[in-house]
Design a protein around this motif. Structure first.
Motif, PDB file in Angstrom:
ATOM      1  N   GLY A   1      -0.401  -6.280   0.637  1.00  0.00           N
ATOM      2  CA  GLY A   1      -0.611  -5.564  -0.620  1.00  0.00           C
ATOM      3  C   GLY A   1      -1.176  -6.475  -1.685  1.00  0.00           C
TER       4      GLY A   1
ATOM      5  N   SER B   1       0.554   4.299  -2.658  1.00  0.00           N
ATOM      6  CA  SER B   1       0.336   5.696  -2.261  1.00  0.00           C
ATOM      7  C   SER B   1       1.413   6.599  -2.843  1.00  0.00           C
ATOM      8  CB  SER B   1       0.304   5.821  -0.732  1.00  0.00           C
ATOM      9  OG  SER B   1       1.569   5.559  -0.162  1.00  0.00           O
TER      10      SER B   1
ATOM     11  N   TYR C   1      -4.175   8.466   2.227  1.00  0.00           N
ATOM     12  CA  TYR C   1      -4.337   7.256   1.421  1.00  0.00           C
ATOM     13  C   TYR C   1      -5.519   6.430   1.927  1.00  0.00           C
ATOM     14  CZ  TYR C   1      -3.338   2.661  -0.579  1.00  0.00           C
ATOM     15  OH  TYR C   1      -3.426   1.462  -1.223  1.00  0.00           O
TER      16      TYR C   1
ATOM     17  N   ASN D   1      -2.789  -7.308   4.843  1.00  0.00           N
ATOM     18  CA  ASN D   1      -1.799  -6.441   5.502  1.00  0.00           C
ATOM     19  C   ASN D   1      -0.478  -6.337   4.750  1.00  0.00           C
ATOM     20  OD1 ASN D   1      -3.591  -5.993   7.686  1.00  0.00           O
ATOM     21  ND2 ASN D   1      -2.911  -7.883   8.678  1.00  0.00           N
TER      22      ASN D   1
ATOM     23  N   THR E   1      -8.491   2.092  -3.053  1.00  0.00           N
ATOM     24  CA  THR E   1      -7.567   1.290  -3.856  1.00  0.00           C
ATOM     25  C   THR E   1      -8.174  -0.065  -4.174  1.00  0.00           C
ATOM     26  OG1 THR E   1      -5.611   2.380  -2.942  1.00  0.00           O
ATOM     27  CG2 THR E   1      -5.292   0.188  -3.897  1.00  0.00           C
ATOM     28  N   GLU E   2      -8.839  -0.674  -3.191  1.00  0.00           N
ATOM     29  CA  GLU E   2      -9.468  -1.981  -3.425  1.00  0.00           C
ATOM     30  C   GLU E   2     -10.556  -1.878  -4.489  1.00  0.00           C
ATOM     31  OE1 GLU E   2     -10.213  -5.641  -3.782  1.00  0.00           O
ATOM     32  OE2 GLU E   2      -8.611  -5.050  -2.382  1.00  0.00           O
TER      33      GLU E   2
ATOM     34  N   HIS F   1       0.833  -1.204   0.000  1.00  0.00           N
ATOM     35  CA  HIS F   1       0.000   0.000   0.000  1.00  0.00           C
ATOM     36  C   HIS F   1       0.866   1.252   0.000  1.00  0.00           C
ATOM     37  CE1 HIS F   1      -3.941  -1.862   0.386  1.00  0.00           C
ATOM     38  NE2 HIS F   1      -3.417  -2.729   1.234  1.00  0.00           N
TER      39      HIS F   1
ATOM     40  N   LYS G   1      -7.305   2.820   1.632  1.00  0.00           N
ATOM     41  CA  LYS G   1      -7.190   1.440   1.174  1.00  0.00           C
ATOM     42  C   LYS G   1      -8.467   0.959   0.478  1.00  0.00           C
ATOM     43  CE  LYS G   1      -3.801  -0.240   4.552  1.00  0.00           C
ATOM     44  NZ  LYS G   1      -3.531  -1.249   5.613  1.00  0.00           N
ATOM     45  N   ASN G   2      -9.599   1.393   0.972  1.00  0.00           N
ATOM     46  CA  ASN G   2     -10.864   0.974   0.371  1.00  0.00           C
ATOM     47  C   ASN G   2     -11.000   1.490  -1.058  1.00  0.00           C
ATOM     48  OD1 ASN G   2     -11.703  -0.391   2.699  1.00  0.00           O
ATOM     49  ND2 ASN G   2     -12.615   1.470   3.563  1.00  0.00           N
TER      50      ASN G   2
ATOM     51  N   SER H   1      -4.784 -10.529  -3.560  1.00  0.00           N
ATOM     52  CA  SER H   1      -4.677  -9.681  -2.367  1.00  0.00           C
ATOM     53  C   SER H   1      -3.981 -10.470  -1.260  1.00  0.00           C
ATOM     54  CB  SER H   1      -6.063  -9.245  -1.890  1.00  0.00           C
ATOM     55  OG  SER H   1      -6.727  -8.488  -2.867  1.00  0.00           O
TER      56      SER H   1
END
Length: 230
Positions: A218, A177, A187, A216, A192-193, A173, A189-190, A213
């Motif tokens: 990447g 970023s 940043y 924790n 990005t997902e 991650h 994460k949601n 995935s």
């Protein structure tokens, strides 16, 4: 098409390896023990076996020895892929195997070793063009293996280039970023997902997961993409 059997009792590593091999165009199948490999052998003998050493029951060295001492299988290529990395282990392994790769390993090294051994024995996989995606970053286009062109967003464009630059490795991650030029505090994460979910849908073929995935950690690209700098 070259047929490869991967013998590994770590389910995650086995599934990950099979995805890489299939995405490279190999006819790849997995086994987690001597017994499962024996069952596969009754169906068809492979061109090459990837072999872990520390297996439940009969270990990898036993399997390699049996393959070498059986007339019908003595010419099958063997690559040890194992956490055992002492000199004595390597010497013992290479007495039976054609190559020895210590864990943790880079998939690029493993695939290069496979290609070299198959070339040496005049065994070839399917043409890579049948499984390779082409990425045109300047036009923001992905071309599928069958020639269909897909438009991609600028962020998809950026993350594909990041994946290709770190082929065979997990992209964290933090790396994502940085390539998006976002500070860690901003940043998401949601977000990005969600971005990667859309990209998976574009890349998905034959029910294969093109982007894996890792909790924790990447993400890892599991399909072959070639960047075309035109």
């Amino acid at each position: 098409m070259a047929r490869i059997y991967f013998v590994e009792d770590n389910v995650i590593l086995l599934n990950n390896g099979l995805l890489w091999l299939k995405n490279e165009g190999y006819d790849a199948h997995g086994a987690s023990s001597y017994e499962e490999l024996t069952q596969l052998m009754t169906t068809q003998r492979p061109d090459l076996v990837l072999l872990d050493w520390n297996l439940p029951g009969k270990d990898g060295l036993f399997i390699a020895n049996e393959l070498r001492n059986t007339p019908e299988t003595k010419n099958i290529l063997i690559i040890f892929v194992t956490a055992r990395n002492s000199i004595n282990d390597k010497v013992s392994g290479l007495d039976k195997a054609d190559a020895y790769i210590a864990k943790p390993f880079d998939y690029r090294e493993l695939l290069a070793t496979i290609r070299a051994l198959l070339r040496r024995n005049n065994i070839y996989k399917v043409s890579s063009s049948k499984s390779t995606w082409l990425h045109f970053p300047q036009q923001r286009i992905l071309r599928t293996p069958d020639g269909q062109e897909l438009d991609i967003t600028e962020k998809e464009n950026m993350i594909i280039q990041l994946f290709v630059q770190h082929s065979g490795k997990i992209v964290s991650h933090k790396m994502i970023s940085q390539v998006f030029n976002e500070s860690p505090s901003l940043y998401d994460k949601n977000r990005t997902e969600a971005l990667l979910s859309r990209l998976r849908s574009k890349l998905k073929t034959d029910n294969k997961n093109p982007i894996r995935s890792f909790r924790n950690q990447g993400y890892q690209l599991m399909t072959h993409i070639k960047i075309m700098n035109e």
